[in-house]
Design a protein around this motif. Structure first.
Motif, PDB file in Angstrom:
ATOM      1  N   LYS A 121      -2.848   9.572   4.477  1.00  0.00           N
ATOM      2  CA  LYS A 121      -4.015   9.183   3.682  1.00  0.00           C
ATOM      3  C   LYS A 121      -4.143   7.688   3.453  1.00  0.00           C
ATOM      4  O   LYS A 121      -5.203   7.224   3.028  1.00  0.00           O
ATOM      5  N   GLN A 122      -3.087   6.936   3.643  1.00  0.00           N
ATOM      6  CA  GLN A 122      -3.198   5.490   3.418  1.00  0.00           C
ATOM      7  C   GLN A 122      -2.935   4.690   4.685  1.00  0.00           C
ATOM      8  O   GLN A 122      -3.724   3.831   5.053  1.00  0.00           O
ATOM      9  N   ASP A 133       4.002   1.389  -1.085  1.00  0.00           N
ATOM     10  CA  ASP A 133       4.656   1.445  -2.400  1.00  0.00           C
ATOM     11  C   ASP A 133       3.715   2.052  -3.441  1.00  0.00           C
ATOM     12  O   ASP A 133       4.113   2.908  -4.228  1.00  0.00           O
ATOM     13  N   GLY A 134       2.458   1.565  -3.427  1.00  0.00           N
ATOM     14  CA  GLY A 134       1.492   2.052  -4.413  1.00  0.00           C
ATOM     15  C   GLY A 134       1.290   3.546  -4.294  1.00  0.00           C
ATOM     16  O   GLY A 134       1.239   4.265  -5.291  1.00  0.00           O
ATOM     17  N   SER A 135       1.190   4.012  -3.068  1.00  0.00           N
ATOM     18  CA  SER A 135       0.964   5.439  -2.842  1.00  0.00           C
ATOM     19  C   SER A 135       2.183   6.266  -3.262  1.00  0.00           C
ATOM     20  O   SER A 135       2.060   7.262  -3.974  1.00  0.00           O
ATOM     21  N   LEU A 136       3.370   5.820  -2.842  1.00  0.00           N
ATOM     22  CA  LEU A 136       4.579   6.574  -3.168  1.00  0.00           C
ATOM     23  C   LEU A 136       4.837   6.578  -4.671  1.00  0.00           C
ATOM     24  O   LEU A 136       5.289   7.572  -5.229  1.00  0.00           O
ATOM     25  N   ALA A 137       4.512   5.452  -5.336  1.00  0.00           N
ATOM     26  CA  ALA A 137       4.749   5.373  -6.778  1.00  0.00           C
ATOM     27  C   ALA A 137       3.828   6.318  -7.541  1.00  0.00           C
ATOM     28  O   ALA A 137       4.071   6.617  -8.698  1.00  0.00           O
ATOM     29  N   LEU A 138       2.757   6.779  -6.894  1.00  0.00           N
ATOM     30  CA  LEU A 138       1.875   7.748  -7.542  1.00  0.00           C
ATOM     31  C   LEU A 138       2.335   9.177  -7.283  1.00  0.00           C
ATOM     32  O   LEU A 138       1.640  10.134  -7.616  1.00  0.00           O
ATOM     33  N   GLY A 139       3.482   9.311  -6.638  1.00  0.00           N
ATOM     34  CA  GLY A 139       4.001  10.649  -6.410  1.00  0.00           C
ATOM     35  C   GLY A 139       3.541  11.274  -5.110  1.00  0.00           C
ATOM     36  O   GLY A 139       3.667  12.479  -4.913  1.00  0.00           O
ATOM     37  N   ALA A 140       2.964  10.444  -4.208  1.00  0.00           N
ATOM     38  CA  ALA A 140       2.615  10.976  -2.896  1.00  0.00           C
ATOM     39  C   ALA A 140       3.886  11.097  -2.067  1.00  0.00           C
ATOM     40  O   ALA A 140       4.799  10.288  -2.209  1.00  0.00           O
ATOM     41  N   THR A 141       3.938  12.107  -1.187  1.00  0.00           N
ATOM     42  CA  THR A 141       5.080  12.214  -0.290  1.00  0.00           C
ATOM     43  C   THR A 141       4.902  11.196   0.830  1.00  0.00           C
ATOM     44  O   THR A 141       3.842  10.589   0.972  1.00  0.00           O
ATOM     45  N   ILE A 173       0.847  -1.198   0.000  1.00  0.00           N
ATOM     46  CA  ILE A 173       0.000   0.000   0.000  1.00  0.00           C
ATOM     47  C   ILE A 173       0.883   1.248   0.000  1.00  0.00           C
ATOM     48  O   ILE A 173       0.641   2.212  -0.743  1.00  0.00           O
ATOM     49  N   GLN A 216       2.053  12.294   3.046  1.00  0.00           N
ATOM     50  CA  GLN A 216       0.737  12.030   2.425  1.00  0.00           C
ATOM     51  C   GLN A 216       0.405  10.546   2.491  1.00  0.00           C
ATOM     52  O   GLN A 216      -0.746  10.160   2.725  1.00  0.00           O
TER      53      GLN A 216
END
Lengths: 295, 301
Positions: B202-203, B187-195, B185, B198
């Motif tokens: 958010k996750q 990895d998925g968030s960071l790979a979308l450009g989230a800091t 989860i 964030q």
């Protein structure tokens, strides 16, 4: 050999390159450049270390824009480690260290003033196991644009991404339902659509079909063929038929075993047109692998 | 070819080796386990029946709304102690929720476990969870009631002391809940450009929230049952005023129960039983909320 002392980029890094280049014990890999096409990634002498162990060494390849580049090779050859360098996902592993340079449209991704968060906004990634967020389908897609602060019609952004991900018709009536209720193949297409929602330039795919059945795999391969019109795609795959079917260029990685320490290091053996890799490889090791003699 | 009787006998013995003696052993074993379980349940039952017999007749709206009395047990109530306990819950929660979650986030998401200071923090938190509550009472007396903070014998001092007491539990539970959010989860968030922030906000935190909430409630229900630290920080047993904010004197149910059971007049002992029922009801309510939250919102990954 002397260990590069400073984490990613010290001022003396050119000297390090020189030292490392001199240290290359095997002949340089057979490398063909994507002639006449625009280069998107210029990977120059990249090595990746975990603590002081080198996992991948001396990768020198150029990846072309709007093409699908496949990374193949046996387990443990560093394909996944390498692809995670292309959007700086390895930064998240405290012990990982990258030396060398990765030019992206001419900008070194590992230069000290580059923010890895910005890199990941341009270079999306899809993982081996589908990893939807435990939210609605809609919120999964909208997450990327929201954290980027995108203003605009979110409904339209979501629809566009789902259409590009070839998922819209299947889910348009249940956008507000939890993504965990989708099939594995749908979840993976959702993850692809989610990456597309932030309008990246490149899509990195780390064995995206290894957890999927053949039908879902076929749909994702079709999707990749469509997407390469607009995106550059790099895919790690264990499935050689898949590499042969979808990719334009293929890099074959292998594992080199250090006889003294037993330590395994990955390296690129051959990088060329996919047809050439599979039908007429230059290196014996590539031939043995693609014909199924080893690996 | 016919299967002989000897074959059948051999097969029977092979698939059914349990002799009579073995079966008896199995049954005896099972009975022992069951009896051991019943010991705990039996004592709980006896306790509840005993307390209910003494206390239930006294329970009434008047009992909840009257101030305690040293002189007339028949008019005595738990008004101030109940107010104190409820306020302690709120104030302690306001202290431990942000501090506990922030500590858990630091240790799980930011701290490099290779560093000696992070390992030291972890070791200390584990040890703190095992420190007896009376020691926290002494700490509260020396540093919060007197000493550096010098708050005096007020509700805020009691809440901070109880908060320190259960903080290690909250941290441990919150860390487990955060760790249960799979790294895919993140990895998925960071790979979308989230800091990283964030991604956590958010996750990770939404995914861990049901677990954290359950832990906080269980920690609070332990806190409000504590007596020793509150004695040391100066909770008042027979407090005959409505609570006047965080910086006023206060009472709490366990304190009043303790005072009542140690009184020589048996009428006060029945009052203690009634107060115990009130405390038990609060505890059961809190635990029910915790169980509900866990069953309703827990994320299956």
């Amino acid at each position: 050999m002397t260990e590069p002392s400073e984490a990613r980029h010290s001022d003396g890094r050119n000297e390090e390159w020189a030292r490392e280049a001199a240290d290359v014990s095997t002949p340089a890999a057979v490398i063909a450049e994507p002639a006449g096409r625009e280069t998107i990634f210029d990977v120059d002498n990249v090595s990746v270390y975990y603590s002081d162990k080198r996992a991948v060494r001396d990768v020198r390849i150029k990846l072309a824009r709007n093409e699908i580049t496949a990374l193949i090779g046996p387990s443990g050859c560093g394909k996944s480690t390498f692809i995670r360098c292309l959007n700086r996902m390895n930064d998240l592993i405290p012990t990982a260290r990258v030396t060398g340079a990765i030019g992206y449209h001419g900008q070194d991704l590992y230069a000290s003033d580059v923010d890895p968060v910005q890199v990941r906004k341009r270079i999306g990634m899809v993982f081996q196991k589908p990893n939807p967020f435990p939210k609605s389908i809609y919120d999964n897609i909208a997450f990327g644009p929201r954290v980027m602060g995108v203003k605009g019609d979110m409904d339209e952004i979501v629809e566009t991404a789902l259409r590009r991900g070839a998922l819209w018709d299947e889910v348009k009536d249940r956008l507000k339902t939890n993504a965990f209720g989708m099939s594995g193949g749908q979840q993976q297409r959702l993850c692809i659509a989610r990456s597309l929602a932030t309008s990246p330039d490149v899509l990195l795919m780390d064995e995206p079909c290894s957890a999927l059945d053949p039908i879902s795999t076929g749909r994702i391969e079709d999707l990749m063929m469509e997407l390469k019109e607009d995106y550059s795609i790099v895919i790690v795959t264990h499935n050689m038929q898949q590499a042969a079917r979808v990719s334009d260029m293929t890099a074959f990685f292998t594992v080199e075993l250090d006889g003294d320490t037993g330590h395994r290091t990955g390296a690129v053996v051959e990088y060329d047109q996919t047809d050439k890799i599979f039908q007429n490889p230059s290196d014996k090791r590539t031939e043995d692998y693609v014909t199924g003699k080893v690996g | 070819m016919a299967v002989t009787a000897g074959h059948r006998e051999a097969t029977r013995r092979a698939v059914d080796p349990a002799s009579g003696a073995q079966r008896l052993k199995e049954a005896a074993f099972k009975a022992t386990m069951l009896l051991s379980t019943l010991v705990g349940l039996l004592f709980l039952l006896v306790l509840i029946v005993d307390v209910a017999r003494d206390g239930v007749p006294l329970l009434s709206a008047d009992f909840l709304s009257s101030f305690p009395s040293r002189i007339r047990p028949e008019d005595s109530g738990v008004r101030s102690a109940l107010q104190g306990t409820l306020l302690l819950i709120v104030v302690t929660a306001a202290f431990i929720v942000p501090v506990g979650i922030a500590t858990a986030i630091y240790l799980e998401e930011y701290a490099d476990p290779e560093r000696w200071w992070n390992r030291l923090i972890e070791l200390n938190i584990q040890n703190l969870a095992a420190v007896p509550s009376i020691v926290y009472g002494i700490l509260g007396l020396a540093w919060i009631v007197r000493g550096p903070l010098s708050l005096g014998r007020v509700l805020l001092a009691g809440a901070l002391t109880l908060g320190l007491l259960v903080l290690p539990v909250v941290i441990v539970v919150a860390r487990e809940a955060i760790r249960a959010v799979p790294s895919s989860i993140r990895d998925g968030s960071l790979a979308l450009g989230a800091t990283q922030w964030q991604t956590i906000w958010k996750q990770v935190l939404p995914g861990a929230l049901p677990g954290i909430a359950t832990g906080v409630i269980l920690a609070l229900s332990r806190a409000i049952g504590e007596t020793a630290p509150l004695i040391l920080v100066g909770a008042v047993a027979f407090y005959r005023f409505d609570s006047d904010g965080l910086l006023s004197s206060f009472s709490a149910l366990p304190i009043q129960i303790l005072e009542a059971v140690t009184d020589s007049d048996p009428a006060f002992r029945d009052l203690a039983a009634a107060a115990i029922i009130v405390l038990l009801v609060i505890l059961l309510l809190m635990n029910s909320v915790a169980i509900y939250l866990r069953n309703r919102y827990e994320q299956k990954w």
